[in-house]
Design an enzyme around this catalytic site. Structure first.
Site, PDB file in Angstrom:
ATOM      1  N   ARG A 103      -2.446  -7.472  -6.470  1.00 47.39           N
ATOM      2  CA  ARG A 103      -1.315  -6.604  -6.118  1.00 47.39           C
ATOM      3  C   ARG A 103      -1.598  -5.959  -4.763  1.00 47.39           C
ATOM      4  O   ARG A 103      -1.831  -4.768  -4.657  1.00 47.39           O
ATOM      5  CB  ARG A 103      -1.125  -5.521  -7.188  1.00 47.39           C
ATOM      6  CG  ARG A 103       0.198  -4.780  -7.094  1.00 47.39           C
ATOM      7  CD  ARG A 103       0.133  -3.454  -7.786  1.00 47.39           C
ATOM      8  NE  ARG A 103      -0.854  -2.559  -7.190  1.00 47.39           N
ATOM      9  CZ  ARG A 103      -0.631  -1.798  -6.122  1.00 47.39           C
ATOM     10  NH1 ARG A 103       0.542  -1.831  -5.518  1.00 47.39           N
ATOM     11  NH2 ARG A 103      -1.585  -1.004  -5.653  1.00 47.39           N
ATOM     12  N   TYR A 116      -4.876  -0.827   9.758  1.00 46.46           N
ATOM     13  CA  TYR A 116      -4.460  -0.719   8.355  1.00 46.46           C
ATOM     14  C   TYR A 116      -2.950  -0.833   8.270  1.00 46.46           C
ATOM     15  O   TYR A 116      -2.345  -1.595   9.018  1.00 46.46           O
ATOM     16  CB  TYR A 116      -5.022   0.561   7.716  1.00 46.46           C
ATOM     17  CG  TYR A 116      -5.154   0.364   6.212  1.00 46.46           C
ATOM     18  CD1 TYR A 116      -6.033  -0.593   5.724  1.00 46.46           C
ATOM     19  CD2 TYR A 116      -4.376   1.069   5.313  1.00 46.46           C
ATOM     20  CE1 TYR A 116      -6.133  -0.839   4.361  1.00 46.46           C
ATOM     21  CE2 TYR A 116      -4.474   0.828   3.956  1.00 46.46           C
ATOM     22  CZ  TYR A 116      -5.355  -0.128   3.486  1.00 46.46           C
ATOM     23  OH  TYR A 116      -5.451  -0.372   2.145  1.00 46.46           O
ATOM     24  N   ASN A 176       4.328   0.714   0.630  1.00 51.56           N
ATOM     25  CA  ASN A 176       3.786  -0.008   1.778  1.00 51.56           C
ATOM     26  C   ASN A 176       3.958  -1.510   1.590  1.00 51.56           C
ATOM     27  O   ASN A 176       4.010  -1.991   0.468  1.00 51.56           O
ATOM     28  CB  ASN A 176       2.292   0.305   1.928  1.00 51.56           C
ATOM     29  CG  ASN A 176       2.031   1.648   2.551  1.00 51.56           C
ATOM     30  OD1 ASN A 176       2.682   2.018   3.514  1.00 51.56           O
ATOM     31  ND2 ASN A 176       1.091   2.394   1.994  1.00 51.56           N
ATOM     32  N   ASN A 182      -0.729   8.829   3.867  1.00 50.23           N
ATOM     33  CA  ASN A 182      -1.690   7.732   3.777  1.00 50.23           C
ATOM     34  C   ASN A 182      -2.915   8.182   2.997  1.00 50.23           C
ATOM     35  O   ASN A 182      -3.425   9.286   3.211  1.00 50.23           O
ATOM     36  CB  ASN A 182      -2.081   7.286   5.195  1.00 50.23           C
ATOM     37  CG  ASN A 182      -2.797   5.954   5.223  1.00 50.23           C
ATOM     38  OD1 ASN A 182      -3.724   5.728   4.462  1.00 50.23           O
ATOM     39  ND2 ASN A 182      -2.367   5.076   6.106  1.00 50.23           N
ATOM     40  N   ASP A 226      -8.275   3.837  -6.109  1.00 52.02           N
ATOM     41  CA  ASP A 226      -7.557   4.477  -5.008  1.00 52.02           C
ATOM     42  C   ASP A 226      -6.050   4.446  -5.217  1.00 52.02           C
ATOM     43  O   ASP A 226      -5.352   5.386  -4.840  1.00 52.02           O
ATOM     44  CB  ASP A 226      -7.923   3.788  -3.691  1.00 52.02           C
ATOM     45  CG  ASP A 226      -7.382   4.528  -2.490  1.00 52.02           C
ATOM     46  OD1 ASP A 226      -7.548   5.760  -2.433  1.00 52.02           O
ATOM     47  OD2 ASP A 226      -6.787   3.890  -1.609  1.00 52.02           O
ATOM     48  N   ASP A 227      -5.532   3.380  -5.810  1.00 52.93           N
ATOM     49  CA  ASP A 227      -4.093   3.275  -6.025  1.00 52.93           C
ATOM     50  C   ASP A 227      -3.601   4.295  -7.042  1.00 52.93           C
ATOM     51  O   ASP A 227      -2.462   4.758  -6.956  1.00 52.93           O
ATOM     52  CB  ASP A 227      -3.731   1.858  -6.486  1.00 52.93           C
ATOM     53  CG  ASP A 227      -4.210   0.808  -5.518  1.00 52.93           C
ATOM     54  OD1 ASP A 227      -3.782   0.830  -4.356  1.00 52.93           O
ATOM     55  OD2 ASP A 227      -5.052  -0.022  -5.906  1.00 52.93           O
ATOM     56  N   LYS A 254     -10.158  -0.861   4.429  1.00 57.50           N
ATOM     57  CA  LYS A 254     -10.458   0.443   3.843  1.00 57.50           C
ATOM     58  C   LYS A 254     -11.840   0.935   4.288  1.00 57.50           C
ATOM     59  O   LYS A 254     -12.028   2.120   4.594  1.00 57.50           O
ATOM     60  CB  LYS A 254     -10.428   0.358   2.316  1.00 57.50           C
ATOM     61  CG  LYS A 254      -9.046   0.219   1.714  1.00 57.50           C
ATOM     62  CD  LYS A 254      -8.359   1.564   1.570  1.00 57.50           C
ATOM     63  CE  LYS A 254      -7.042   1.425   0.830  1.00 57.50           C
ATOM     64  NZ  LYS A 254      -6.339   2.699   0.659  1.00 57.50           N
ATOM     65  N   GLU A 265      -9.375  -1.405  -5.833  1.00 51.22           N
ATOM     66  CA  GLU A 265      -8.267  -1.444  -4.884  1.00 51.22           C
ATOM     67  C   GLU A 265      -7.341  -2.621  -5.184  1.00 51.22           C
ATOM     68  O   GLU A 265      -7.786  -3.760  -5.297  1.00 51.22           O
ATOM     69  CB  GLU A 265      -8.820  -1.578  -3.457  1.00 51.22           C
ATOM     70  CG  GLU A 265      -7.806  -1.347  -2.376  1.00 51.22           C
ATOM     71  CD  GLU A 265      -7.429   0.116  -2.239  1.00 51.22           C
ATOM     72  OE1 GLU A 265      -6.237   0.390  -2.005  1.00 51.22           O
ATOM     73  OE2 GLU A 265      -8.314   0.983  -2.354  1.00 51.22           O
ATOM     74  N   ASP A 266      -6.058  -2.326  -5.358  1.00 50.31           N
ATOM     75  CA  ASP A 266      -5.001  -3.341  -5.452  1.00 50.31           C
ATOM     76  C   ASP A 266      -5.204  -4.326  -6.602  1.00 50.31           C
ATOM     77  O   ASP A 266      -4.977  -5.536  -6.445  1.00 50.31           O
ATOM     78  CB  ASP A 266      -4.866  -4.080  -4.119  1.00 50.31           C
ATOM     79  CG  ASP A 266      -4.198  -3.192  -3.067  1.00 50.31           C
ATOM     80  OD1 ASP A 266      -3.802  -2.073  -3.408  1.00 50.31           O
ATOM     81  OD2 ASP A 266      -4.060  -3.632  -1.913  1.00 50.31           O
TER      82      ASP A 266
END
Length: 597
Positions: free
Chosen positions: A202, A149, A454, A498, A314-315, A220, A291-292
């Site tokens: 993103r 990751y 990150n 994290n 999650d973000d 993930k 996610e993203d």
């Protein structure tokens, strides 16, 4: 053939003629051990059937078995298995233990010259022997987390088209409109409990990577298994590919995605809606982790779906929970409560606003009103300090627009607001420069400095900079790992904030209780649980999160708290076990070889 399903704490065996081979696999290696299954099924006449059914029928043999990553054991197949499954002569004669295989993998890993080569080697191992992959990863989680990751996965996504070997999930495009349920049905495993989905717009702090963002959901879900104990056959990575605005990718002949500008508007919204409905149809009750996605889409989708399906972002929520966990730990060093703090965020996107919202909830539990709690959270975005007088503010930023003169410079905002903590979630490297850290150290005896962007190349400052510029007084956390720092003879082990401390445990708790929703209370409980797992020894060396080798213990503790909330709030759809912790621990996947004969 057979199918295993949970009914409370009992195991029910029912035979079906039309199950696919992969279904046999996922159940045979199911999310409880075979030995546990056989013990629990005593008295219902199933044990002998389970053993015998693995020997006959369409169970893979010969090269089909060796090419099946979920069943393959490589040189660990016993002589008896080789004889009965048509493997004699197809493998070297020496039978190895899994420990010997792990030793071979680690030997080869050490010879790889770069982390990128190590990433490719490990994903290739995952493609040929999942059990061995997860054994290696779990036993060496601290060393290998940065490989599978962040930060290496970011580089892997940047090079995804060049290093592509085998498909790792489901790709959905606008061309699939009206048949997404059929696409999901093509996945070999039929009992999916967790989906991680992205549209690649993103990816970390790297921007729009389109279909190359598949590395994120795949990575993930590997952590869901390694850190949370969710069996790999129960998870599915998904990428919704609606194009990309990344000109480099559009001009790259090796790019794996749709080569047109990103589609937006109603067509995009309809495609996501269909995916959500299809996922519920094909995998009822599945947990969906967003996610993203870009900021606006992330907030909009969470708001739109969170009350109707089991989902979270999650973000927004995972990052908020792990950041809040770090703040709870920091309070154990500085004293006082969360309600006594003043937070200044660099970045007002998903991570920043999500953390602000969860911190506000925590401060309200400490007795503050909503307005009082929000006034302790300040945000700086690309235009400067977010204040009420700024025109054009919309969405979630409005909640944190306070009365203050405009300030465009972050250092000036630090000097004016005198925060006890600065939290970097901007994706803009080096913004916590020496002047900023020195100002925080002048204002606070123990300045809290969280550089969470990150991958490492996007970090607001490094661990070494934070400790050196603060004369060793900073309470530091980062999004990507940093090596040990020695300052004036004192050793610091910087903490990595994290999300892996949060989402695997939350996912396991949701799965175990079959919760119909994921609530903010679950993420607040997860944050408190992580902070409780930090020892005084950890705090003395600057580590405000538990050591990664303890991550499965932490995930189990979170899962129990999350499941408790699901039962307490009436969200669980299965009866509560007598001993919830023991039950969830029994569900956790352990990568061990099982005899097939």
């Amino acid at each position: 053939m057979y199918k295993v399903s949970h009914d409370k704490q009992d195991i029910v065996i029912r035979f079906e003629k039309d199950l696919a081979d992969e279904e046999v696999l996922s159940k045979f290696l199911g999310h409880i051990s075979l030995q546990s299954l056989l013990q629990k099924s005593k008295g219902i006449g199933a044990s002998d059937n389970i053993r015998s059914k693995t020997k006959i029928g369409n169970f893979p043999k010969n090269f089909d078995l060796l090419r099946n990553p979920s069943l393959n054991k490589g040189t660990a197949f016993t002589i008896e298995e080789r004889e009965q499954l048509g493997l004699s002569g197809l493998l070297p004669p020496k039978v190895h233990t899994i420990d010997e295989q792990v030793e071979r993998i680690l030997y080869n890993l050490r010879k790889k010259p770069t982390d990128m080569e190590r990433y490719i080697f490990l994903t290739s191992l995952q493609d040929r022997n999942k059990t061995l992959f997860y054994r290696v990863l779990i036993d060496n989680i601290e060393d290998l987390m940065p490989i599978v990751y962040t930060p290496t996965v970011g580089q892997a996504c940047l090079e995804y088209g060049q290093i592509f070997r085998r498909p790792r999930g489901i790709y959905i495009t606008p061309n699939d409109s009206g048949k997404i349920a059929d696409l999901l049905g093509n996945w070999p495993h039929k009992d999916i409990r967790v989906i991680v989905v992205t549209d690649g717009e993103r990816i970390l702090g790297l921007g729009d990577l389109g279909a190359d963002g598949m590395g994120i959901p795949a990575g993930k879900l590997a952590l869901y298994t390694a850190c949370g104990g969710i069996h790999p056959s129960l998870s599915l990575p998904v990428t919704i590919d609606v194009g990309t605005n990344n000109e480099t990718l559009l001009n790259d002949p090796l790019y794996i995605g749709m080569k047109h500008p990103r589609i937006r508007g109603q067509v995009y919204q309809d495609l996501v809606d269909e995916f959500i409905m299809a996922a519920q149809q094909v995998y009822p009750g599945v947990l969906i982790q967003f996610e993203d996605f870009a900021n606006n889409n992330a907030f909009n989708f969470l708001q739109k779906y969170r009350d109707d399906i089991c989902c979270f972002n999650d973000d927004i929520q995972g990052t908020a929970s792990v950041t809040l966990a770090g703040l709870f730990s920091a309070m154990r060093i500085t004293g006082g409560s969360l309600a006594d703090q003043r937070f200044l965020f660099l970045g007002a996107g998903e991570a920043g606003i999500g953390t602000g919202d969860l911190a506000v909830s925590a401060m309200m539990e400490d007795g503050l009103s909503l307005e009082e709690a929000r006034k302790r959270c300040w945000f700086v975005d690309s235009k400067g300090l977010i204040v009420k007088s700024r025109e054009g503010l919309s969405g979630h930023k409005l909640d944190y627009a306070h009365d203050h003169e405009p300030i465009t410079d972050f250092l000036a905002a630090v000097e004016a607001l005198k925060p006890t903590a600065i939290i970097g979630v901007s994706g803009q490297p080096k913004r916590f420069n020496q002047a900023v850290v020195e100002a925080m150290s002048r204002i606070n005896e123990r300045p809290i400095i969280f550089s969470l962007s990150n991958p490492t190349s996007k970090a607001e400052c490094t661990a070494e900079e934070a400790y050196n510029w603060s004369d060793g007084r900073a309470i530091f956390a980062s999004g990507s790992p940093f090596d040990q720092v020695v300052y004036k003879g004192k050793k610091f082990l910087p903490a990595q904030g994290n999300n892996v401390y949060i989402f695997p445990g939350v996912g396991m708790g949701v799965m175990a209780s079959r919760a119909s929703q994921v609530t903010n209370e679950m993420f607040l409980a997860a944050a408190r649980t992580v902070a409780k797992e930090v020892s005084e020894t950890d705090l003395r060396i600057g580590r405000i999160f538990p050591p990664l080798p303890r991550i499965r213990e932490v995930s189990l503790a979170i899962a129990v708290e999350v499941a408790e909330i699901a039962y307490r709030q009436g969200l669980a759809s299965v009866s509560r076990p007598d001993n919830l912790e023991e039950y969830i621990a029994g569900l956790m996947y352990e990568p061990e070889y099982t005899s097939y004969v």
